[in-house]
Design an enzyme around this catalytic site. Structure first.
Site, mmCIF file in Angstrom:
data_model
loop_
_atom_site.group_PDB
_atom_site.id
_atom_site.type_symbol
_atom_site.label_atom_id
_atom_site.label_comp_id
_atom_site.label_asym_id
_atom_site.label_seq_id
_atom_site.Cartn_x
_atom_site.Cartn_y
_atom_site.Cartn_z
ATOM 1 N N GLY A 196 41.619 44.970 48.821
ATOM 2 C CA GLY A 196 42.730 44.014 48.742
ATOM 3 C C GLY A 196 43.587 44.288 47.525
ATOM 4 O O GLY A 196 44.453 45.162 47.535
ATOM 5 N N HIS A 225 34.234 38.370 39.329
ATOM 6 C CA HIS A 225 34.477 36.949 39.115
ATOM 7 C C HIS A 225 33.114 36.264 39.212
ATOM 8 O O HIS A 225 32.285 36.649 40.046
ATOM 9 C CB HIS A 225 35.405 36.450 40.236
ATOM 10 C CG HIS A 225 36.137 35.187 39.934
ATOM 11 N ND1 HIS A 225 36.151 34.586 38.696
ATOM 12 C CD2 HIS A 225 36.916 34.391 40.724
ATOM 13 C CE1 HIS A 225 36.908 33.496 38.741
ATOM 14 N NE2 HIS A 225 37.372 33.350 39.963
ATOM 15 N N GLY A 268 44.818 43.346 39.879
ATOM 16 C CA GLY A 268 44.368 44.669 40.300
ATOM 17 C C GLY A 268 45.495 45.693 40.259
ATOM 18 O O GLY A 268 45.252 46.882 40.031
ATOM 19 N N ASP A 317 38.449 31.543 33.636
ATOM 20 C CA ASP A 317 39.391 32.188 34.564
ATOM 21 C C ASP A 317 40.086 31.159 35.454
ATOM 22 O O ASP A 317 41.304 31.189 35.636
ATOM 23 C CB ASP A 317 38.627 33.200 35.424
ATOM 24 C CG ASP A 317 39.549 34.188 36.101
ATOM 25 O OD1 ASP A 317 40.049 35.082 35.397
ATOM 26 O OD2 ASP A 317 39.780 34.051 37.314
ATOM 27 N N GLU A 339 44.224 30.547 35.188
ATOM 28 C CA GLU A 339 45.196 30.813 36.265
ATOM 29 C C GLU A 339 45.858 29.523 36.772
ATOM 30 O O GLU A 339 47.027 29.527 37.139
ATOM 31 C CB GLU A 339 44.553 31.595 37.405
ATOM 32 C CG GLU A 339 43.489 30.849 38.172
ATOM 33 C CD GLU A 339 42.494 31.766 38.874
ATOM 34 O OE1 GLU A 339 42.534 32.986 38.672
ATOM 35 O OE2 GLU A 339 41.644 31.235 39.617
HETATM 36 N N1 LIG Z 1 43.509 39.619 42.427
HETATM 37 C C1 LIG Z 1 43.195 40.027 41.216
HETATM 38 O O1 LIG Z 1 43.986 40.708 40.610
HETATM 39 C C2 LIG Z 1 41.857 39.691 40.587
HETATM 40 C C3 LIG Z 1 41.734 39.736 39.190
HETATM 41 C C4 LIG Z 1 40.458 39.585 38.635
HETATM 42 C C5 LIG Z 1 39.381 39.339 39.467
HETATM 43 N N2 LIG Z 1 39.545 39.228 40.824
HETATM 44 C C6 LIG Z 1 38.380 39.006 41.669
HETATM 45 O O2 LIG Z 1 38.150 40.176 42.438
HETATM 46 C C7 LIG Z 1 37.627 39.828 43.718
HETATM 47 C C8 LIG Z 1 38.542 40.372 44.797
HETATM 48 O O3 LIG Z 1 39.769 39.688 44.696
HETATM 49 P P1 LIG Z 1 41.109 40.249 45.333
HETATM 50 O O4 LIG Z 1 42.212 39.413 44.764
HETATM 51 O O5 LIG Z 1 41.170 41.711 45.218
HETATM 52 O O6 LIG Z 1 40.896 39.813 46.823
HETATM 53 P P2 LIG Z 1 41.945 39.971 47.998
HETATM 54 O O7 LIG Z 1 43.132 40.737 47.595
HETATM 55 O O8 LIG Z 1 42.136 38.635 48.576
HETATM 56 O O9 LIG Z 1 41.130 40.962 48.918
HETATM 57 C C9 LIG Z 1 40.531 40.499 49.952
HETATM 58 C C10 LIG Z 1 39.705 41.629 50.541
HETATM 59 O O10 LIG Z 1 38.677 40.946 51.196
HETATM 60 C C11 LIG Z 1 38.780 41.243 52.599
HETATM 61 N N3 LIG Z 1 38.368 40.035 53.323
HETATM 62 C C12 LIG Z 1 38.743 38.746 53.106
HETATM 63 N N4 LIG Z 1 38.131 37.915 53.971
HETATM 64 C C13 LIG Z 1 37.343 38.709 54.738
HETATM 65 C C14 LIG Z 1 36.452 38.451 55.806
HETATM 66 N N5 LIG Z 1 36.243 37.205 56.260
HETATM 67 N N6 LIG Z 1 35.816 39.506 56.363
HETATM 68 C C15 LIG Z 1 36.004 40.759 55.912
HETATM 69 N N7 LIG Z 1 36.857 41.063 54.893
HETATM 70 C C16 LIG Z 1 37.502 40.048 54.330
HETATM 71 C C17 LIG Z 1 40.247 41.604 52.813
HETATM 72 O O11 LIG Z 1 40.409 42.327 53.986
HETATM 73 P P3 LIG Z 1 41.837 42.221 54.758
HETATM 74 O O12 LIG Z 1 42.834 42.893 53.887
HETATM 75 O O13 LIG Z 1 41.561 42.909 56.018
HETATM 76 O O14 LIG Z 1 42.118 40.749 54.920
HETATM 77 C C18 LIG Z 1 40.502 42.426 51.546
HETATM 78 O O15 LIG Z 1 39.952 43.709 51.651
HETATM 79 C C19 LIG Z 1 37.511 38.314 43.716
HETATM 80 O O16 LIG Z 1 36.227 37.953 43.289
HETATM 81 C C20 LIG Z 1 38.542 37.890 42.678
HETATM 82 O O17 LIG Z 1 38.286 36.611 42.137
HETATM 83 C C21 LIG Z 1 40.763 39.411 41.380
#
Ligand SMILES: NC(=O)c1ccc[n+]([C@@H]2O[C@H](COP(=O)([O-])OP(=O)(O)OC[C@H]3O[C@@H](n4cnc5c(N)ncnc54)[C@H](OP(=O)(O)O)[C@@H]3O)[C@@H](O)[C@H]2O)c1
Length: 348
Positions: free
Chosen positions: A39, A124, A153, A208, A212
């Site tokens: 993601g 997280h 990310g 965190d 946010e």
């Molecule tokens: N966003 C950031 O910059 C950030 C910063 C620090 C920490 N984090 C942490 O890093 C982790 C990932 O966050 P993210 O923001 O990268 O998440 P995200 O962008 O929402 O990524 C979601 C990922 O999970 C998959 N997914 C979601 N629901 C699903 C399901 N029911 N079955 C299978 N796959 C599913 C999505 O696939 P699809 O694309 O096919 O939906 C995608 O690959 C989390 O714990 C978050 O708190 C994130």
């Protein structure tokens, strides 16, 4: 570890001076790192590690734009790109980077594929700390670790490409192998962290979620809107209201804060601006303090995570989110912002 004085409090930090990339490669040389979820965090961490010479595979559900994106980024179906469950089975380090709601949904399948001695990695503390809500309770025979980049990310990747880095916190929740800390630091360095600082899963998620919802996004969006609306109500043009609220902040002042801190910014603006800002800062601080107290309480009580899981698990989650985002996009303030951005010399 280096000891650094943070305003009178000494804290330990780790940079590549204390834990080199060569050492990280050595620690991880026998590991296959499976990034589950492509993601926002997934691509940043996967690509940085791959560029740093670590063996990386990706687990991503098929029939999704994210799957195609992994292919576009050079991951190969059946070789380095798999369905989530298969990647979990193959990885010795399993980086659980699905959305926090996705982690709940896929947990039984992932848990069943963890092998003795694997490292289960989070960015997280959400899933582990709120286990009563998520049901994510790892088996005893794996390491459970965290490296949480303090940035999107997207910047994990762009800063790496620029030769800089995003700072990350790290924690060990469960050390089965006796190597959990070493693995964690190696992974933190391999994803391109600027420096690493120790935390716990609980402190990571409390700070965190507060950050946010608070200054980083929620509070910022709220106070910007309040000021813009006030100026418009008193007859100021959209261009004037937007420039005085957002453009001057993002294009000028916050950059000075980033470079040298708040006092330096105050000493590098007009004496008129300086006097007024110094007088008004405590009023805003005191006005929002009760809102922050309420926020922190809702975070620690689990009310915020309950809401996230309820809303983000709904089948029409993406459509409802899009409607909310469209309303912001189409609001006068942010349409004015688009016009202002289009007038920046580099965009003309
Ligand atoms: N966003 C950031 O910059 C950030 C910063 C620090 C920490 N984090 C942490 O890093 C982790 C990932 O966050 P993210 O923001 O990268 O998440 P995200 O962008 O929402 O990524 C979601 C990922 O999970 C998959 N997914 C979601 N629901 C699903 C399901 N029911 N079955 C299978 N796959 C599913 C999505 O696939 P699809 O694309 O096919 O939906 C995608 O690959 C989390 O714990 C978050 O708190 C994130």
């Amino acid at each position: 570890m280096a000891q650094i004085d943070f305003g009178g409090v000494r804290e330990e930090v780790i940079t590549s001076d204390e834990f080199s990339l060569e050492k990280a490669r050595e620690v991880l040389k026998e590991e296959t790192v499976a990034i589950l979820g492509y993601g926002v965090q997934g691509p940043g961490q996967a690509l940085n590690m791959r560029d740093n010479g670590i063996r990386v595979i990706v687990g991503q559900r098929e029939n999704s734009p994210s799957y195609q994106r992994a292919i576009d980024d050079g991951f190969v179906s059946g070789e380095t790109l798999f369905p989530v469950e298969e990647a979990a089975r193959r990885g010795t380090v399993v980086q659980y980077l699905l959305s926090d709601a996705g982690q709940v949904a896929l947990w039984p399948a992932v848990k069943a594929r963890l092998n003795k001695g694997d490292a289960l990695y989070f960015s997280h503390g959400f899933s582990i700390v709120y286990k009563d809500q998520t049901g994510v309770i790892p088996p005893d025979n794996v390491d459970v670790v965290l490296v949480a980049p303090k940035g999107s990310g997207r910047t994990v990747r762009t800063n790496f490409l620029d030769g800089s880095g995003i700072n990350s916190s790290f924690a060990v929740h469960q050390d089965f192998t006796g190597r959990a800390r070493e693995r964690t630091l190696a992974l933190g360095i391999a994803i391109g962290s600027g420096y690493l600082f120790p935390t716990t899963f609980q402190n990571e998620v409390y700070s965190d979620l507060t950050g946010e919802r608070g200054v980083l996004m929620g509070c910022l969006a709220g106070v910007m809107e309040a000021q813009y609306t006030l100026l418009r109500k008193h007859g100021h043009s959209p261009s004037e209201a937007f420039n005085e609220t957002v453009e001057e902040l993002t294009q000028s002042l916050i950059r000075l804060v980033a470079e040298n801190g708040m006092d330096w910014m105050f000493s590098n603006c007009s004496t008129t601006a300086q006097r007024g800002a110094l007088d008004w800062a405590p009023k805003f601080r005191d006005a929002v303090a009760p809102v922050f107290a309420d926020l922190y309480h809702r975070v620690t009580s689990g009310a915020e995570t309950r809401r996230v899981l309820d809303v983000n698990s709904a089948p029409d989650y993406r459509q409802r989110l899009q409607k909310e985002l469209d309303e912001i996009h189409n609001a006068e303030m942010w349409k004015a912002g688009a016009a202002v951005r289009s007038l920046r010399p580099e965009n003309r």
